[in-house]
Write a protein that holds these residues in place. Structure first.
Motif, short mmCIF file in Angstrom:
data_model
loop_
_atom_site.label_atom_id
_atom_site.label_comp_id
_atom_site.label_asym_id
_atom_site.label_seq_id
_atom_site.Cartn_x
_atom_site.Cartn_y
_atom_site.Cartn_z
N CYS A 217 38.64 51.21 40.34
CA CYS A 217 39.02 49.93 39.48
C CYS A 217 39.65 50.66 38.12
CB CYS A 217 37.81 49.29 39.03
SG CYS A 217 38.25 47.66 38.16
N TYR A 219 41.41 49.99 34.37
CA TYR A 219 41.64 49.04 33.21
C TYR A 219 42.57 49.15 32.35
CZ TYR A 219 37.12 47.65 34.61
OH TYR A 219 35.97 47.57 35.62
N VAL A 285 28.88 46.03 36.93
CA VAL A 285 29.93 45.29 37.07
C VAL A 285 29.77 44.24 38.01
CG1 VAL A 285 31.60 46.54 35.42
CG2 VAL A 285 31.58 46.80 38.04
N ARG A 320 39.59 41.39 40.37
CA ARG A 320 38.97 41.46 39.14
C ARG A 320 37.79 42.09 38.69
NH1 ARG A 320 39.10 36.78 37.66
NH2 ARG A 320 39.15 35.92 39.76
N ASP A 322 35.56 42.96 35.00
CA ASP A 322 35.28 43.12 33.60
C ASP A 322 34.25 43.97 33.23
OD1 ASP A 322 37.33 40.93 33.31
OD2 ASP A 322 35.56 39.41 32.68
N TRP A 323 34.58 44.91 32.21
CA TRP A 323 33.91 45.82 31.84
C TRP A 323 33.92 45.82 30.18
CZ3 TRP A 323 34.83 51.97 32.68
CH2 TRP A 323 33.86 52.79 32.14
N ASP A 324 32.75 45.36 29.65
CA ASP A 324 32.65 45.26 28.25
C ASP A 324 33.65 44.45 27.58
OD1 ASP A 324 30.35 46.68 28.14
OD2 ASP A 324 31.43 48.52 27.64
N GLY A 325 34.17 43.47 28.40
CA GLY A 325 35.13 42.44 27.89
C GLY A 325 36.52 42.50 28.47
N GLU A 326 36.86 43.85 28.94
CA GLU A 326 38.05 44.07 29.44
C GLU A 326 38.36 44.16 30.78
OE1 GLU A 326 41.25 48.06 29.27
OE2 GLU A 326 39.16 48.12 28.87
N THR A 327 39.23 43.31 31.40
CA THR A 327 39.61 43.16 32.78
C THR A 327 40.27 44.11 33.28
OG1 THR A 327 39.74 40.67 32.57
CG2 THR A 327 40.73 41.31 34.51
N TYR A 329 41.22 46.00 37.42
CA TYR A 329 41.89 45.44 38.67
C TYR A 329 41.34 46.71 40.02
CZ TYR A 329 44.57 42.38 35.77
OH TYR A 329 44.65 41.45 34.89
#
Length: 349
Positions: A217, A219, A285, A320, A322-327, A329
């Motif tokens: 993934c 970011y 996640v 998708r 999310d990690w601490d509010g960041e998306t 892929y």
């Protein structure tokens, strides 16, 4: 700060070999798997030499078309001249800078399998549709070398236990360019996975196979990334495992805590939990799958649902996380014997 994208590996490991070693069934294999959520197109592009026929290269192309338009698949063979390698009849990978930049192109026709047919059974011969790509690929993480697994507390297993290669490494990637479908040419900006394997690839590679999971993934906003691989036998014993995270330009090996097995065929709205631990922290996640492609592993990755025999399926997903509010892929590749599931994977003591 300049990041060593090779992880200390020599550039020769990122090249293809000019001559075949005197080892039976030796093969060289390269993969680029990419997804653009805006274009809603994903592709799995694989080049490999045929074991025992060094000059013959095999194209393997799998494409998830936008929306509910189904999939394209293609397999072709070509005795490729040395100056074109790695390449097959339609697929070409051009290394521009070791460990950092590639150019990927393809121009051909794929078998179209409508979505309802993929969900119902194995693809049949039918309509062909044009497909072409012209992509510049940038590696966004250092290489994870599978040979490190045995030496690390966070890893497990060893490449010497594998029947599909003796060397293998992976990187996460970004690609920009164009994709041409039957409906026309569209811009492509996507993320995904590349790997390179070499060594003997035995026809018996699936004997005793339990399953595997690979996930990566990216970011884009922060440049963070993570990934891992796990392979296991039919009795559940893990034969190869290793994970990594890439944060603030630092590549760290990570222990795989939670890994989502392929336990059933899910097409819509599947979620997958992942957890990794490393010296700098813990990542937990929930992956949201946007795309899925089913193939039969005992039918040379024929598109569709194949639950005959032990039901060994090979499933690709993109989506998708999310990690601490960041998306971010992700790309996922999983296999399992759905009619004869292995016990929960474990590390031998």
């Amino acid at each position: 700060m300049t990041v060593d994208m090779s992880s200390g590996l020599p550039d020769e490991r990122d090249y293809i070999l000019a001559e075949c070693p005197d080892i039976p069934l030796w093969s060289e294999n390269l993969l680029f798997a990419l997804y653009d959520p805006a274009a809603d197109v994903s592709m799995w592009l694989h080049l490999g030499t045929v074991p025992g026929k060094w000059t013959m290269w095999e194209d393997r192309v799998l494409v998830m078309l936008p929306g509910h338009e189904g999939a394209l698949s293609l397999r072709g063979y070509h005795h490729t001249a040395p100056e074109r390698r790695p390449a097959g009849p339609g697929l070409e990978f051009r290394q521009q800078e070791p460990w950092r930049r590639w150019h990927v192109s393809f121009d051909g026709v794929g078998l179209h399998t409508p979505e309802d047919e993929m969900l119902a059974g194995v693809a049949r011969d039918g309509e062909g549709q044009p497909f072409a790509v012209d992509l510049d690929v940038t590696c966004v993480t250092p290489a994870w070398d599978a040979r490190t697994a045995i030496a690390l507390e966070s890893g497990a297993g060893d490449m010497t236990e594998q029947k599909w290669a003796s060397d293998h490494y992976e990187q996460l990637i970004r690609a920009t360019g164009t994709v041409t479908l039957e409906s026309g040419t569209v811009p492509f900006t996507g993320y995904g996975w590349r790997d390179h394997s070499r060594g003997p690839r035995h026809s018996s590679a699936l004997d005793g196979w339990g399953g595997h999971i690979i996930l990566g993934c990216v970011y884009p906003d922060s440049g963070r990334a993570w990934g891992f691989s796990r392979y296991y036998k039919h009795d559940g014993q893990i034969t190869l495992e290793g994970g990594y995270v890439f944060v603030d330009g630092t590549f760290s090996h990570a222990k795989v805590v939670t890994s989502p097995r392929l336990l059933e065929l899910r097409y819509d709205a599947e979620t997958m939990p992942v957890a990794l631990e490393w010296s700098g922290g813990r990542l937990e996640v929930e992956l949201q799958c946007d795309r899925a492609l089913w193939t039969g592993m005992r039918r040379s990755l024929a598109v569709g649902r194949d639950l005959s025999g032990d039901g060994l399926m090979y499933v690709l997903n993109h989506g998708r996380a999310d990690w601490d509010g960041e998306t971010g892929y992700f790309y996922s590749e999983r296999s399992d014997r759905l009619n004869a599931l292995a016990p929960e994977p474990y590390v031998a003591s």
